[in-house]
Design an enzyme around this catalytic site. Structure first.
Site, PDB file in Angstrom:
ATOM      1  N   ASP A   1      12.586 -11.420 -19.239  1.00 53.23           N
ATOM      2  CA  ASP A   1      12.470 -10.135 -19.427  1.00 53.23           C
ATOM      3  C   ASP A   1      13.017  -9.564 -20.400  1.00 53.23           C
ATOM      4  O   ASP A   1      14.157  -9.684 -20.629  1.00 53.23           O
ATOM      5  CB  ASP A   1      12.907  -9.476 -17.954  1.00 53.23           C
TER       6      ASP A   1
ATOM      7  N   ASP B   1       7.142  -9.122 -18.450  1.00 55.58           N
ATOM      8  CA  ASP B   1       7.907  -7.658 -18.350  1.00 55.58           C
ATOM      9  C   ASP B   1       8.336  -7.510 -19.885  1.00 55.58           C
ATOM     10  O   ASP B   1       9.794  -7.241 -19.890  1.00 55.58           O
ATOM     11  CB  ASP B   1       9.232  -7.992 -17.287  1.00 55.58           C
TER      12      ASP B   1
ATOM     13  N   HIS C   1       5.442  -5.941 -14.695  1.00 58.95           N
ATOM     14  CA  HIS C   1       5.409  -4.635 -15.365  1.00 58.95           C
ATOM     15  C   HIS C   1       4.277  -4.700 -16.503  1.00 58.95           C
ATOM     16  O   HIS C   1       3.928  -3.610 -16.837  1.00 58.95           O
ATOM     17  CB  HIS C   1       6.683  -4.431 -15.998  1.00 58.95           C
TER      18      HIS C   1
ATOM     19  N   HIS D   1       6.196 -15.543 -14.104  1.00 60.55           N
ATOM     20  CA  HIS D   1       7.125 -14.659 -14.250  1.00 60.55           C
ATOM     21  C   HIS D   1       8.060 -14.401 -12.970  1.00 60.55           C
ATOM     22  O   HIS D   1       9.263 -14.490 -13.051  1.00 60.55           O
ATOM     23  CB  HIS D   1       6.451 -13.292 -14.477  1.00 60.55           C
TER      24      HIS D   1
ATOM     25  N   ASP E   1      -4.504  15.407 -19.034  1.00 62.16           N
ATOM     26  CA  ASP E   1      -4.585  15.394 -20.525  1.00 62.16           C
ATOM     27  C   ASP E   1      -3.234  14.972 -21.350  1.00 62.16           C
ATOM     28  O   ASP E   1      -3.117  15.094 -22.229  1.00 62.16           O
ATOM     29  CB  ASP E   1      -5.169  16.653 -21.097  1.00 62.16           C
TER      30      ASP E   1
ATOM     31  N   SER F   1      -0.321  16.398 -21.372  1.00 60.12           N
ATOM     32  CA  SER F   1       0.097  17.407 -22.215  1.00 60.12           C
ATOM     33  C   SER F   1       1.680  17.475 -21.983  1.00 60.12           C
ATOM     34  O   SER F   1       2.217  18.197 -22.706  1.00 60.12           O
ATOM     35  CB  SER F   1      -0.661  18.552 -22.109  1.00 60.12           C
TER      36      SER F   1
ATOM     37  N   ASP G   1       8.067  28.503 -13.387  1.00 68.22           N
ATOM     38  CA  ASP G   1       7.366  29.001 -14.323  1.00 68.22           C
ATOM     39  C   ASP G   1       8.140  30.241 -14.746  1.00 68.22           C
ATOM     40  O   ASP G   1       7.653  31.286 -14.511  1.00 68.22           O
ATOM     41  CB  ASP G   1       5.956  29.053 -13.706  1.00 68.22           C
TER      42      ASP G   1
ATOM     43  N   ASN H   1       8.335  31.383 -17.585  1.00 63.89           N
ATOM     44  CA  ASN H   1       7.513  32.304 -18.547  1.00 63.89           C
ATOM     45  C   ASN H   1       6.350  32.942 -17.966  1.00 63.89           C
ATOM     46  O   ASN H   1       5.400  33.510 -18.844  1.00 63.89           O
ATOM     47  CB  ASN H   1       7.414  31.726 -20.115  1.00 63.89           C
TER      48      ASN H   1
ATOM     49  N   ASP I   1       3.504  31.807 -17.430  1.00 65.10           N
ATOM     50  CA  ASP I   1       2.182  31.638 -18.154  1.00 65.10           C
ATOM     51  C   ASP I   1       1.215  30.794 -17.340  1.00 65.10           C
ATOM     52  O   ASP I   1       0.161  30.252 -17.715  1.00 65.10           O
ATOM     53  CB  ASP I   1       2.314  30.942 -19.566  1.00 65.10           C
TER      54      ASP I   1
END
Lengths: 158, 737
Positions: free
Chosen positions: B177, B206, B239, B290, B651, B653, B689, B691, B693
């Protein structure tokens, strides 16, 4: 360190816990080479002879393994009878002072190596190397034994 | 001999005394070393217990999500949140692949200072990559994609089981590993040289997760594999699996390092992982894989499977079925299924009995925990009842030769694909044990524990003499067991913490006698003495352990109260230890650890457990109004929570909407079988949250609740595992960390 006057039950639990740390996955045996470590870790200070005798009593007929069923009673006796009592700090200090003929407050790595690898219950070369690597002043090749003792006796188990 | 006559004279004069002194010192010192060794052992045990229970938790989570997928209608919110991780690769045709993963329109900007690759790769370029990564450069995503495409093409040509021959003087170097620890790979190359036709290498899985340079390691390994196709071999590890990667840091690493194309890279890697060979046989005598084996492992069967169907070893294989079939289908979730609006049911999962049964039932066991809690549409429930034909019978024979028992059309073990799946799972997840037999590996949650008799039988049956495997961290980097017929090899040094263990690799020549080389990457810190490294590791382990204890406060208090019948608030040390083990199930020597975990003074030999919890309490900014038990839950399941966040963040983000956050909590509360009110969740969401938004920064959330240490953002893999929160007893002033 194990307190005196413990009940047998509490002693058993302590011994089992130590044993289990070295157990090979659940079959209640440990490698015979780990026995000395287990005994030491329970706060005892046996000599090498003590260890050999202990092992002779508990080993399973030359299999190289020791079963908890044999280890537990023998170890319990050791603890309850305080068979291998601890070495107090001041005695260790005295021991170093005996070796430190010139009362320098330190021993040279070379001197210490000679004593510890040639006399008494000799250290293996790797044991000696480890001690020096960990505790000797690398530049001067000295061990300041008072500091050394102090470092080693800060007992994390307390 | 002696250096001076004087000195040796003095020595002889006081010999008796000197000898006694020496004996005393020796004895005293040995005792110290033994105590240190004991501490090292239990520290190790702590890390390992927590590591494995984390793996188990991941599998449970995954099974749970799979169950949700199977039992919710396509339109439900919960499904939408998580459906994308179950989507198999939609594109199947080669032409479509090339189009989807096209790197050609990705431009490499002028200012890019990393390595440039041209294909076919040359040795110089591969070596150049190593150098570049040593100098902390990053390979541009265009080249990454190109490299991965070439790698994938090559892997498709490889058999399930690699075959190596050590002819004449060629020794093959086998590594275990690596877990994203680039330093160790560099150290291995330094000591043993880079791969070449004279210097073949085999890497035993791994490669990724936990460490911070997983992608770099993959790039290097793939590059050398392309340059020396007959001399570099890779085995798949547990893994190399996108489901596991979600929790253990690889997914996050790629998305962080490759913000634009990370998702594409991960998708391609998913495919590549499934094409990794499963095992390697050297000179027909030594098998390298493995995890391990089970009593049913059959290399001939494994050689024949379609390995690429097993994208994740945690999922049973996909199979299609017609709509009228009584036998329900596995949870393959391609788009067209949903288009036809059918409900798909995971086979037998609702009808498993609760008892701990045979290995068959084991893998699905966690699913049936949730069956009574999932809210299902009544119409669907009816549908499900209709589909259930016969109850599944427990205790089904593990043997693959078993025929379908009468009355059970849903028999698991008679299905060849399911059997294949289990073989692969065993290969990647199992661990050896000292006693004979073969039992489910409930610690990890997958694979089994196998004994020396199974090794013996397996080796004989296949005419082999040695099994080399990895998967378990070993203090010395390697360990023999089963009469030296099994060798565990682990190549990630300092894995649990600095100084925790060495890494090792093995050289195997024509004599097939393994020659082990150990090392320890030391640039993380200067060389530590034995005592220092144990102390350090120990402190980390204890910190992790304290966090675990705190996060189980409610259960612990319950357990203590059982011993404290008169409600004094005190328990004896023995009772404390028993209670703690009954809640934590970590199998640790609690009595030995007590003095390190409970620093408040003993009250006449008794522990004041309320005071103890105060000592452990985690404080964070603005959390006073948050329900304590909610906080505790958050803390205990933080890795799971973060995993779910990452899944929900489609997404990639790093932000999720408040609404998704609420849904995440709902998911978690069902999973944990806890009632968390909408109000409590809203409070939490609003707090985070800051701020206003409407979206939540995942990282900030985790930090705000001290769920991770700010400075370990970059080392996410490790911190997720270690759960390194800052000192639990201090309250930091700044709420805007």
């Amino acid at each position: 360190m194990v307190e005196n006057k413990l009940s047998a039950e509490a002693v058993h639990k302590t011994i089992k816990a130590a044993f289990e740390s070295f157990e090979c996955k659940d079959n209640n045996t440990v490698d015979v080479r780990d026995i000395s470590t287990i005994i030491y870790s329970l706060g005892c200070f046996p000599t090498q002879a003590d260890i050999h005798n202990f092992i002779a009593e508990v080993e399973e007929d030359q299999t190289g393994f020791v079963h908890i069923d044999k280890f537990l009673p023998t170890m319990t006796t050791v603890l309850l009878e305080n068979k291998y009592p601890p070495i107090p700090e001041d005695r260790v200090l005295q021991a170093f002072e005996v070796l430190d003929r010139e009362k320098k407050g330190y021993l040279e790595s070379e001197e210490l190596t000679k004593y510890l690898t040639q006399e008494g219950e000799v250290f293996s070369p790797s044991e000696m190397d480890e001690m020096l690597l960990a505790f000797a002043d690398p530049e001067k090749n000295h061990i300041y034994y008072q500091d050394f003792i102090h470092q080693l006796t800060i007992d994390p188990d307390k | 001999m002696g250096c001076g006559v004087t000195k040796s004279d003095q020595f002889h004069k006081h010999t008796g005394k000197a000898i006694r002194a020496a004996v005393l010192i020796q004895r005293w010192y040995r005792q110290y070393v033994a105590r240190t060794e004991m501490r090292r052992r239990y520290t190790w045990h702590i890390f390992q217990s927590i590591e494995y229970s984390g793996e188990q938790a991941q599998i449970k989570l995954y099974n749970f999500l799979g169950y949700l997928m199977d039992n919710f209608t396509p339109a439900s919110t919960e499904r939408n949140l998580i459906s994308h991780i179950f989507r198999e690769n939609e594109v199947c045709l080669d032409a479509e692949w090339e189009r989807y993963f096209c790197y050609k329109n990705i431009e490499v900007p002028e200012i890019y200072s990393g390595p440039h690759l041209t294909f076919p790769l040359t040795v110089d370029q591969a070596v150049g990559l190593v150098e570049a990564f040593r100098n902390k450069k990053q390979l541009h995503s265009r080249y990454v994609l190109q490299l991965l495409l070439e790698t994938w093409k090559r892997f498709r040509l490889l058999p399930n089981i690699n075959r190596i021959a050590t002819c004449q003087s060629k020794e093959v170097c086998i590594c275990g590993d690596l877990h994203g620890q680039l330093e160790d790979l560099l150290l291995i190359f330094y000591k043993n040289g880079m791969p070449s036709s004279e210097n073949p290498y085999l890497f035993n899985g791994d490669f990724v997760d936990r460490g911070k340079d997983s992608i770099e390691i993959l790039i290097i390994l793939f590059a050398f594999l392309l340059v020396y196709p007959g001399d570099v071999f890779l085995n798949r590890g547990n893994h190399e699996d996108h489901i596991v990667n979600l929790r253990y840091g690889f997914t996050k690493e790629v998305l962080t390092k490759y913000k634009m194309y990370g998702k594409r890279i991960l998708k391609l890697l998913q495919k590549i992982f499934s094409w990794l060979p499963l095992a390697t046989v050297i000179d027909q005598k030594v098998v390298v894989l493995h995890g391990g084996i089970s009593d049913s492992t059959d290399l001939n069967l494994l050689a024949r499977v379609d390995r690429h169907n097993y994208v994740s070893a945690l999922r049973p294989p996909k199979r299609k079925t017609t709509s009228n079939s009584i036998r329900s289908v596995d949870s393959d979730l391609e788009e067209d299924f949903w288009a036809s609006n059918r409900l798909i049911q995971r086979r037998s999962s609702l009808t498993y009995p609760k008892t701990f049964g045979s290995r068959d039932s084991f893998h699905n066991r966690s699913l049936q925990d949730f069956s009574d809690r999932i809210k299902v549409d009544p119409a669907d429930e009816l549908e499900m009842c209709r589909r259930k034909t016969t109850p599944f019978s427990p205790g089904v024979n593990r043997s693959k030769k078993e025929s379908t028992p009468p009355g059970s059309t849903d028999s698991v073990s008679s299905d060849p694909t399911k059997d294949e799946w289990r073989q692969i799972l065993d290969l990647l997840w199992s661990d050896p044990m000292t006693t004979d037999g073969c039992v489910p590996n409930e610690v990890r949650g997958g694979g089994c524990y196998w004994g020396p008799d199974v090794t013996e039988e397996f080796l004989n049956r296949h005419n082999l003499q040695l099994l080399i495997r990895s998967h378990e961290c070993k203090q010395e980097g390697y360990e023999f067991c089963h009469n030296r017929k099994v060798l565990t090899l682990f190549s990630a040094s300092n894995y649990y913490d600095v100084g925790s263990n060495r890494g090792a690799y093995v050289k195997l020549g024509p004599d097939l006698v393994p020659y082990v080389v150990q090392y320890q990457a030391s640039s993380m810190t200067r060389e530590l003495t034995v005592r220092q490294s144990v102390g350090r590791t120990e402190r980390s382990a204890l910190k992790v352990l304290r966090e675990q204890l705190f996060s189980h406060k409610s259960d612990l208090v319950c357990a203590f109260k059982q011993y404290d019948t008169e409600n004094t608030g005190l328990v004896s040390v023995n009772d404390w230890a028993s209670a703690v083990e009954s809640v934590m199930f970590l199998g640790l020597p609690w009595r030995m650890l007590r003095s390190q975990l409970v620093t408040c003074k003993l009250n006449d030999g008794m522990i004041d457990y309320n005071e103890w919890f105060n000592e452990l309490a985690i404080k964070g900014p603005n959390t006073d109004h948050i329900d304590q038990s909610l906080l505790e839950t958050l803390y205990r399941h933080r890795a799971t929570l973060e995993t779910i966040f990452r899944i929900v963040d489609t997404d990639n983000s790093g932000f999720i909407t408040i609404e998704d956050f609420r849904q995440t909590w709902k998911l978690l509360s069902v999973y944990l079988k806890m009632e968390i009110t909408d109000e409590a969740i809203s409070d939490l969401a609003v707090t985070i949250d800051s701020n206003h938004d409407g979206s939540i920064d995942i990282d900030e959330f985790m930090e705000a609740f001290r769920l991770t240490d700010k400075k370990s953002r970059l080392e996410r893999g490790r911190s997720m595992f270690m759960g390194t929160a800052t000192d639990l007893t201090k309250l930091e002033g700044d709420p805007n960390i």
